[in-house]
Design a protein around this motif. Structure first.
Motif, PDB file in Angstrom:
ATOM      1  N   UNK A  39      61.352  52.986  85.206  1.00 29.47           N
ATOM      2  CA  UNK A  39      62.443  52.662  84.286  1.00 29.47           C
ATOM      3  C   UNK A  39      63.432  53.823  84.146  1.00 29.47           C
ATOM      4  N   UNK A  40      63.024  55.009  84.419  1.00 24.84           N
ATOM      5  CA  UNK A  40      63.944  56.157  84.322  1.00 24.84           C
ATOM      6  C   UNK A  40      65.015  56.119  85.405  1.00 24.84           C
ATOM      7  N   UNK A  41      64.795  55.348  86.446  1.00 22.95           N
ATOM      8  CA  UNK A  41      65.789  55.177  87.509  1.00 22.95           C
ATOM      9  C   UNK A  41      66.889  54.247  86.980  1.00 22.95           C
ATOM     10  N   UNK A  42      68.137  54.690  86.949  1.00 23.91           N
ATOM     11  CA  UNK A  42      69.220  53.860  86.400  1.00 23.91           C
ATOM     12  C   UNK A  42      69.421  52.524  87.123  1.00 23.91           C
ATOM     13  N   UNK A  43      68.895  52.388  88.336  1.00 22.12           N
ATOM     14  CA  UNK A  43      69.064  51.124  89.065  1.00 22.12           C
ATOM     15  C   UNK A  43      67.974  50.103  88.742  1.00 22.12           C
ATOM     16  N   UNK A  44      66.955  50.504  87.987  1.00 25.17           N
ATOM     17  CA  UNK A  44      65.887  49.577  87.611  1.00 25.17           C
ATOM     18  C   UNK A  44      66.377  48.696  86.473  1.00 25.17           C
ATOM     19  N   UNK A  45      66.240  47.388  86.665  1.00 27.22           N
ATOM     20  CA  UNK A  45      66.722  46.457  85.645  1.00 27.22           C
ATOM     21  C   UNK A  45      65.597  45.573  85.129  1.00 27.22           C
ATOM     22  N   UNK A  46      65.857  44.970  83.983  1.00 31.01           N
ATOM     23  CA  UNK A  46      64.937  44.039  83.342  1.00 31.01           C
ATOM     24  C   UNK A  46      65.609  42.678  83.249  1.00 31.01           C
ATOM     25  N   UNK A  47      64.819  41.630  83.305  1.00 33.17           N
ATOM     26  CA  UNK A  47      65.366  40.294  83.045  1.00 33.17           C
ATOM     27  C   UNK A  47      65.662  40.188  81.556  1.00 33.17           C
ATOM     28  N   UNK A  48      66.374  39.145  81.180  1.00 30.30           N
ATOM     29  CA  UNK A  48      66.668  38.977  79.753  1.00 30.30           C
ATOM     30  C   UNK A  48      65.381  38.774  78.952  1.00 30.30           C
ATOM     31  N   UNK A  49      64.379  38.162  79.560  1.00 28.91           N
ATOM     32  CA  UNK A  49      63.115  37.920  78.862  1.00 28.91           C
ATOM     33  C   UNK A  49      62.340  39.217  78.682  1.00 28.91           C
ATOM     34  N   UNK A  50      62.335  40.059  79.694  1.00 30.43           N
ATOM     35  CA  UNK A  50      61.668  41.357  79.582  1.00 30.43           C
ATOM     36  C   UNK A  50      62.392  42.239  78.572  1.00 30.43           C
ATOM     37  N   UNK A  51      63.711  42.275  78.654  1.00 38.15           N
ATOM     38  CA  UNK A  51      64.509  43.086  77.734  1.00 38.15           C
ATOM     39  C   UNK A  51      64.243  42.674  76.291  1.00 38.15           C
ATOM     40  N   UNK A  52      64.186  41.382  76.057  1.00 38.54           N
ATOM     41  CA  UNK A  52      63.922  40.870  74.713  1.00 38.54           C
ATOM     42  C   UNK A  52      62.533  41.305  74.243  1.00 38.54           C
ATOM     43  N   UNK A  53      61.531  41.137  75.098  1.00 34.93           N
ATOM     44  CA  UNK A  53      60.151  41.486  74.740  1.00 34.93           C
ATOM     45  C   UNK A  53      60.028  42.963  74.373  1.00 34.93           C
TER      46      UNK A  53
END
Length: 76
Positions: free
Chosen positions: A43-57
């Motif tokens: 996650x410290x890598x700026x290119x790593x993203x989360x889905x909206x469901x992961x971000x919400x969780x």
């Protein structure tokens, strides 16, 4: 012909890491999200993203609404 789904929004994972003091160990952050320290390192890598469901969780685990972390939450 099958219909294509519109692309799902993605949110930068490092925004979660920025909520912790810079000297916080990955293992300490990992406990907050119930993930492995290796996940935090990714996650410290700026290119790593989360889905909206992961971000919400993960926002909820911090007692926040995702819009408090990702200012574009309602734009997507």
């Amino acid at each position: 012909m099958p219909r294509r789904r519109p692309p799902q929004p993605k949110y930068p994972a490092h925004q979660l890491i920025k909520l912790f003091p810079a000297d916080t160990w990955a293992s300490q952050i990992a406990q907050s999200f119930d993930v492995s320290p290796e996940t935090i390192r990714r996650w410290r890598n700026p290119r790593t993203t989360l889905t909206q469901w992961e971000a919400d969780r993960y926002a909820i685990k911090l007692g926040k609404h995702p819009s408090e972390i990702w200012v574009n939450w309602f734009d997507c």
